[in-house]
Scaffold this active site. Structure first.
Site, PDB file in Angstrom:
ATOM      1  N   SER A 111       0.831  -1.206   0.000  1.00 31.33           N
ATOM      2  CA  SER A 111       0.000   0.000   0.000  1.00 31.33           C
ATOM      3  C   SER A 111       0.864   1.253   0.000  1.00 31.33           C
ATOM      4  O   SER A 111       0.602   2.211  -0.738  1.00 31.33           O
ATOM      5  CB  SER A 111      -0.925   0.005   1.222  1.00 31.33           C
ATOM      6  OG  SER A 111      -1.835  -1.072   1.180  1.00 31.33           O
ATOM      7  N   HIS A 145      -2.861   6.170   3.712  1.00 33.18           N
ATOM      8  CA  HIS A 145      -3.095   4.732   3.858  1.00 33.18           C
ATOM      9  C   HIS A 145      -4.355   4.463   4.669  1.00 33.18           C
ATOM     10  O   HIS A 145      -5.118   3.535   4.373  1.00 33.18           O
ATOM     11  CB  HIS A 145      -1.883   4.086   4.533  1.00 33.18           C
ATOM     12  CG  HIS A 145      -2.035   2.623   4.803  1.00 33.18           C
ATOM     13  ND1 HIS A 145      -2.212   2.120   6.070  1.00 33.18           N
ATOM     14  CD2 HIS A 145      -2.049   1.560   3.969  1.00 33.18           C
ATOM     15  CE1 HIS A 145      -2.320   0.799   6.005  1.00 33.18           C
ATOM     16  NE2 HIS A 145      -2.226   0.433   4.746  1.00 33.18           N
ATOM     17  N   ARG A 189       0.974   7.616   5.913  1.00 35.93           N
ATOM     18  CA  ARG A 189       0.144   6.823   6.826  1.00 35.93           C
ATOM     19  C   ARG A 189      -1.287   7.355   6.871  1.00 35.93           C
ATOM     20  O   ARG A 189      -2.236   6.582   7.000  1.00 35.93           O
ATOM     21  CB  ARG A 189       0.762   6.790   8.225  1.00 35.93           C
ATOM     22  CG  ARG A 189       0.163   5.714   9.125  1.00 35.93           C
ATOM     23  CD  ARG A 189       1.106   5.309  10.227  1.00 35.93           C
ATOM     24  NE  ARG A 189       2.255   4.575   9.732  1.00 35.93           N
ATOM     25  CZ  ARG A 189       2.264   3.264   9.483  1.00 35.93           C
ATOM     26  NH1 ARG A 189       1.164   2.543   9.665  1.00 35.93           N
ATOM     27  NH2 ARG A 189       3.359   2.674   9.052  1.00 35.93           N
TER      28      ARG A 189
END
Length: 249
Positions: A49, A75, A72
């Site tokens: 990812s 994500h 992050r």
């Protein structure tokens, strides 16, 4: 079997066809899916990812540490807009990582943010995650001007001198209260370290953007995003990015 299924699920259309039989391509597809499932560990999925995010988003122009936070958050949300809207105080990441490594606690406005934070990474440094929104006295207190999240934040900050990070993902009122307290000389005099990092990313249409815009003008360390978007997953993702950095440094 089909008749029983139709009775049990009358709103679903069931179509029975001839068996597909054995075909080498079907067998290859099944084997391929089985192999993918066998090797698709959570770590593998996260790694892939992050590779996709790096391929699809230009992260130049920001520091590697800021890029780690941005990745992050993307994500956690699958929303690339955060690359453009996330704003960092120059000392934010350094102070956040230092607070974690010093065993400081993390205060959240709601339980969902608390749940999303990686406790294992935090506890190895001696810190804990605190959320006081469920405090029973706030449930019964008759306050027309304060939300439970706001009262919980205010109470925790007055009682706990070990808070190093404050993560707000839901309540703009709590973020506004934090800004007010951190600019209050009486409260500021009680802070024995450099002051908490404020991760302020509440989501919504009422006071969310306004509270974040105000946060972005403060002198104390902050991470925020200048849009209506945000939420508990974003707040937790930012804190988890800091926890990952603390583990590496």
């Amino acid at each position: 079997m089909i008749d029983k299924a139709r009775i049990a699920h009358p709103d679903v259309e069931f179509i029975y066809t001839e068996p597909l039989g054995v075909h080498e391509y079907l067998a290859q597809i099944v084997l391929c899916r089985l192999r993918e499932a066998a090797f698709a560990t959570p770590e593998d999925i996260e790694k892939r990812s992050f590779e996709i995010i790096g391929d699809e988003e230009d992260l130049s122009g920001i520091t590697p540490e800021q890029a780690s936070v941005v990745k992050r958050v993307i994500h956690a949300t699958a929303d690339f807009e955060f690359r453009k809207t996330l704003v960092f105080h120059p000392e934010a990441i350094k102070n956040g990582v230092a607070a974690i490594r010093a065993g400081k606690d993390i205060l959240t406005d709601v339980e969902m943010v608390k749940t999303g934070i990686n406790k294992r990474l935090l506890e190895q440094w001696g810190g804990k995650v605190i959320c006081k929104i469920q405090n029973s006295k706030f449930k019964i207190q008759n306050s027309k001007n304060k939300t439970k999240a706001e009262m919980g934040i205010e109470s925790a900050l007055k009682e706990n001198n070990n808070i190093g990070i404050i993560a707000i993902g839901n309540a703009p009122t709590a973020l506004l209260k934090i800004i007010d307290l951190l600019n209050n000389p009486h409260y500021a005099s009680r802070i024995t370290h450099h002051g908490p990092l404020v991760v302020g990313v509440p989501v919504g249409f009422v006071k969310a953007l306004e509270s974040k815009a105000l946060l972005s003008t403060q002198r104390f360390p902050f991470i925020t995003n200048l849009s209506r978007k945000g939420g508990s997953p974003v707040a937790a993702a930012i804190v988890n990015a800091l926890l990952k950095m603390a583990e590496k440094k």
